[in-house]
Design an enzyme around this catalytic site. Sequence first.
Site, PDB file in Angstrom:
ATOM      1  N   ASP A 426      -0.253  -6.638   0.855  1.00 46.07           N
ATOM      2  CA  ASP A 426       0.416  -5.668   0.026  1.00 46.07           C
ATOM      3  C   ASP A 426       1.585  -6.414  -0.625  1.00 46.07           C
ATOM      4  O   ASP A 426       1.945  -7.501  -0.188  1.00 46.07           O
ATOM      5  CB  ASP A 426       0.915  -4.544   0.942  1.00 46.07           C
ATOM      6  N   THR A 428       4.824  -4.712  -2.253  1.00 40.57           N
ATOM      7  CA  THR A 428       6.138  -4.138  -2.056  1.00 40.57           C
ATOM      8  C   THR A 428       6.417  -3.952  -0.579  1.00 40.57           C
ATOM      9  O   THR A 428       5.633  -3.339   0.123  1.00 40.57           O
ATOM     10  CB  THR A 428       6.233  -2.789  -2.771  1.00 40.57           C
ATOM     11  N   PHE A 592      10.471   5.867 -20.468  1.00 39.09           N
ATOM     12  CA  PHE A 592       9.615   4.710 -20.241  1.00 39.09           C
ATOM     13  C   PHE A 592       8.204   5.192 -19.932  1.00 39.09           C
ATOM     14  O   PHE A 592       8.011   6.169 -19.229  1.00 39.09           O
ATOM     15  CB  PHE A 592      10.161   3.921 -19.041  1.00 39.09           C
ATOM     16  N   GLY A 731      -0.136  -1.737  -5.628  1.00 39.67           N
ATOM     17  CA  GLY A 731      -0.187  -0.564  -6.477  1.00 39.67           C
ATOM     18  C   GLY A 731       0.683  -0.726  -7.711  1.00 39.67           C
ATOM     19  O   GLY A 731       0.708   0.124  -8.591  1.00 39.67           O
TER      20      GLY A 731
END
Lengths: 1195, 349
Positions: A426, A428, A592, A731
């Site tokens: 992963d 983060t 954004f 992700g």
Amino acid sequence: MAGGRRRKHHFGRIHDSSRGKASERGEQSLIGSPGFSRIVYSNHPECIEASAINYGSNYVSTTKYTLATFFPKSLFEQFRRVANLYFLICAILSFTPLSPYTALSSVLPLVVVIGVTMGKEVLEDWRRKKQDIEMNNRKVQVHHGDGIFDNAKWMDLKVGDIVKVQKDEFFPADLILLSSSYEEAICYVETMNLDGETNLKLKQALDATSNFHEDLSFQNFKAVIKCEDPNANLYTFVGGLQLEERQYPLTPQQLLLRDSKLRNTDFIYGVVIFTGHDTKVMQNSTAPPSKRSKIEKRMDKIVYFLFFVLVVMSFIGSIFFGISTREDLENGRMTRWYLRPDDTTIYYDPKRAPVAAILHFLTALMLYSYLIPISLYVSIEIVKVLQTVFINHDLHMYYEEADKPAHARTSNLNEELGQVDTIFSDKTGTLTCNSMEFIKCSVAGTAYGRGVTEVERALSGSKGLPLVQEVKDEEGQVEDSSEERTSIKGYNFVDERVTNGNWVNEPHADVIQKFLRLLAICHTAIPDVDEETGRISYEAESPDEAAFVIAARELGFEFYERTQTSISLHEFDPISGTKVERSYELLNILEFSSSRKRMSVIVRNKDGKLLLLCKGADSVIFERLAKNGSEFEEKTKEHINEYADAGLRTLVLAYRELDEEEYKEFNRELTEAKNSVSADREEMIEEVGEKIERDLILLGATAVEDKLQNGVPECIDKLAQAGIKIWVLTGDKMETAINIGFACSLLRQGMRQIVISSETPEIKALEKVGDNAAVATEFKAKVLHQISGGLELLATSSENSEALALIIDGKSLACALEDDVKDMFLQLALGCASVICCRSSPKQKALVTRLVKIRTGSTTLAIGDGANDVGMLQEADIGIGISGVEGMQAVMSSDIAIAQFRYLERLLLVHGHWCYRRISSMICYFFYKNIAFGFTLFFFEAYASFSGQTVYNDWYLSLYNVFFTSLPVIALGVFDQDVSSRLCLKFPLLYQEGVQNVLFSWSRILGWAFNGVLSATLIFFFCIRAMEHQAFRKGGEVVGLEILGTTMYTCVVWVVNCQMALSISYFTYIQHLLIWGGAIFWYLFLLAYGAMDPNISTTAYKVFIEACAPAPLYWLLTLFVLFSSLIPYITYAAIQLRFFPMYHQMIQWIRTDGQSDDPEYCHMVRQRSLRTTTVGYTARIEATSKRFQEKPEGH
Amino acid sequence: MSTNTASSSSGAAGSADASAPRRNSKRPKYSKFTQQELPACKPILTPKWVISAFLLVSVVFIPIGVASLFASRDVVEIVDRYETECIPPDKRSDKVKYIQTTENTTCSRTLTVPKRMKHPIFVYYQLDNFYQNHRRYVKSRSDAQLKKNSSADDVSSCKPEDMANGKSIVPCGLIAWSLFNDTYSFSRNNQQLNVNKKDISWKSDRENKFGKDVYPTNFQNGTLKGGASLNPLIPLSEQEDLIVWMRTAALPTFRKLYGKIEVDLQANDIIQVILENNYNTYSFNGKKKLVLSTTSWLGGKNDFLGIAYLTVGGLCFVLALTFTVVYLVKPRRLGDPSYLSWNRNPGGR
């Protein structure tokens, strides 16, 4: 109260969405239908219906066994193992006359082995039980009628009870929120235990119940809740509340789940609707899949192989036995009359020799059972548990800051750690700390910021070259200041030209001012002023946004208040040199989005000037610059490239002044677009924004470090050198993922990147026009095309050994994982040096893991910290949880938990390697010693007409595996080290021994088996030849069965123990104690056992003290057999070590020669043994060494 | 380019060591044991070690071999196979019938002493192809009955030789029942040589396994007579032939001690043996041998151990030489990595 206001702000947003959900009336109609039948009478103590419904108590039990089920259940578990079942059958058969030995001697080892395993089960279950008891006895306040709340235990809660939960308490069951200490009946919930997310979730009660703010108000409260039946879905809930004849719909917004925690709210009232095992969290708790290591699976195969050998041996024996039994009667005349074949039982009946042979087959199966190591499984379990203890106690894997040691939650997979081929990581929280730090910026074409990124540090550390930055500013005090600065989270900017207001003296001070102001204004963060200290912290949507605001604050533009229409700053005024308050009227925010890749705000400053402030990705900003605004473009681009290569996230800042007319026109269009109800509302807004975001003037660029955890690049480099492939599954969006790829050297400049993305313009265009099905097929074709393109690249690149990187996003991944494409995808991915999958869902992470695991058959390891990694962790052969900040979900479903990614290096290269080596040597050795023992029995049978008579005393037989030979093996399994941990890390390629499984290959296993047979042959034939029929000592006595048995057994014990001594490479006092102790213990046993009453000791009576010990032949024979049985092995080992050394043996040699401290020599060994590594900074150094050498000269 | 990357990884660990443990911290306690840093010797088979080990083995083994061989050669052994010769030639066609029917099977044998035999000279009978180690046979005894008078009826394990005429047999079982019953008497120059039959069995057997108050009863009274009969007046602990017999042999060829001759025999002495050939080995084609042997410190005559020691000692010496030569002829630096197998094919798998 700032906090309250903030909550309101959040609240507004969430309220909207919840209202939207509640409007789905369709679901409400389900109530009462099957699956939605629960009726909860709240506060109806006298109601008959209420007492009629029994929904079970809130008692929770997570134990595997209860007192009643323990024995049947755990025994069943035990005897599911074929080996154990076999021994059970042997034990049962041993009570029949078939048995070659006494029943007790075969039952006892089984009982011991089963007993130890069951003891372990009891211990583990007892721990769970204690946890349950603690949980069940927690206290909560429950309404007892008349508005009185009283403490009760969790387990006594019943459905329908009204409970009051205080701040920071856990919810005892699934509750419907009635009211809270807040006016709006909202409360904040932390669901860390459920999904691992640490952020707070807002829940709100129905308006109808929101005014019960006091205990007493529940005096007359009566409600009926009808809702769905217990299920495992955490995010849906359908129900209705009936209060005073009115029906209100209930949504997940009112549901408080057990095991989540009440935060920031003083108290809440709620009705219990699901208790105990009905709660969603308990429904969700599935037993984690039990994983078995590859070695154990192969071990099963060996056990089956031994079974096969056993059957063959028994079969051969039975045939011979049948023949010799039949011949006992020849034409009615007895041949071996002393056996009385005329008057015999079925077992020896010559007239029914075939039956006797079949029965004998059973006997032989029991007799040769010593081929199958009964204690193998239990020894391995013991060893693994002890290995786990070592992993848990490793100081090098203890994380001081969080006070977390490594924690192996299962002991099944220790050796698997030494065989990992692919790591799925992963991003983060695993590779990064999930905190962004503002570290550099480029303003007006000048680069500021002397902070050193992890990557640069890794590069310089490994290379020995001075930092590029440091070369530049050798006069400055560079290093030390950065250390103390890190105390401000999200800010690591060091440059005395800018800090402390010095920027005013820089050449482009006005640009710097605008730059910093833009940072302070252009964002969506919310300030939170600490009333006591006056410090301001920020709540931002993403950590990098927070980093900007913090940087602006630290550099003198402190953002302190946001209202709907304004943003207020404490600004450093360059003219007066003091802080002044400035307020900007906030006109519009163009938010954004991943497609826009930029955000803008439009403000009016105090002079009435209209400003559009914009920040965004370089690709989108540069093309929108005004002709006169691109003054610094070249310089800035150069800097951005540098930053990106250093693994930083860059954003470009630009602004534009608007005139009143233009703005009015824009605002009109924007309002129009916003108010439109058509489907393409979003697009209209985007288009309007597009119009105004042009002709921008470039200010500069920021560089934010998505801070890697300590030591991540080094660790990845080591793992890459060890030949482990690393895939990043994240992700995050593609840019971030690529940045991190660069940061941890998985990617580097000059690597060919194969990007398979769904965000290409063509696909976007496609999506706009076509219908869904067409888009899907078209899209898939596109992906397929890209993959096959990649494969072609791969083919060409393998010739010129160019490294490839595959970057794929979630949407494309979904296509690539479809059945018909996935093989191609896998082929491509395996050919690439690095693989990064971004925007991948938890499901995809698990699917990718499964794909690699199943298709390549190699060992996979997944490492992650969040709830979204759980699938991946459970799917992979080994799941490693990072026990970081993101809650416990990943840890709870992991096999091993570590605190930091960098500990993976030690976990795999040191512990993994050791454990792999230990377990595989141990199993090989186990088979060796049992084969050596079992075959002596078999050979003896050939001399006893296969009658099933054992040459050894019954107790020698049964204690062989338990006492005389097992402890050294356990010591081997727990303590042995081929090379020390330091050398393991120094020569990472050593790890390949595990990946390529060289220590547990079939040839090695069969080699050991052959060695076992050889030892048995030598022992047996030397013994019988030396002791055959002549007197074996001066007194003229001859050798009987018991003396031959004892002598052979002595030889076996010595040979097996000395073989062990030869094959281990790490002798501590423990090894000495156990190996030599094992042999000495045998003599002590002989003495003690021989001294017992002859009824007990039978043939062993005084055999040692009277017969063997005084006979020189006994001792000389032992000595001779010992050496001659070991010489083949020693010769083999010496030749192998000398001419075909394995990698660990080379390192051992280097160590023995004392060359391990000779850096040059070690480097040589390492280099010559390295396969080309394609990722990691070592590879990067190789690739960029030219660039590096040219650069320093330039300065 | 001689930098050392190994140091980079140990930085983190070093800092953890430095700080003092906190209160209630989960920090593992440091000990050499838990950190797996116990002092240890780490032997590997370097050429020096291998060669010295082999040399050492040969240096130790060869003298032992020589000594053993000498010991074995010192032993004088006379073996006389008699199972065929002791049957009159005309009856040799059906030896079994002869042995089962003929009453007087006395037979005379002449032995020549090849070398001087110092006393004690052990007299053995050697049987061949006799499976005393057969499971049925080995189990067919009752230790309790042999030891204690009170357990005389403990005959369950002795079938089919447990009862005769409705009464239990002492000693019961196949082993006792098939007791060897050839007898030998020796004379030299017509002078009787005494065969001492005392202390031919293991002391522990006499004292602890065979009871002093246990007398043979009802022995060999069954329908089928096995081997020797026992004097019912002598307790089992003194029936040494039985005791010797009851220690079952390990292999189908075995010797059992018959007695000791307590005088020296001179070379070329002619020894007359009068033997009663009673025991039926003819049914199973077993050989019978009479053995007279002296012993050395290593026991009886068996060159095997001496030769084996010499062979292995010599082999070790050869191995040591070979290794030395190989290392001298083909020297290579220790740990030369070019020999590493997976370097040669970088693919690895």
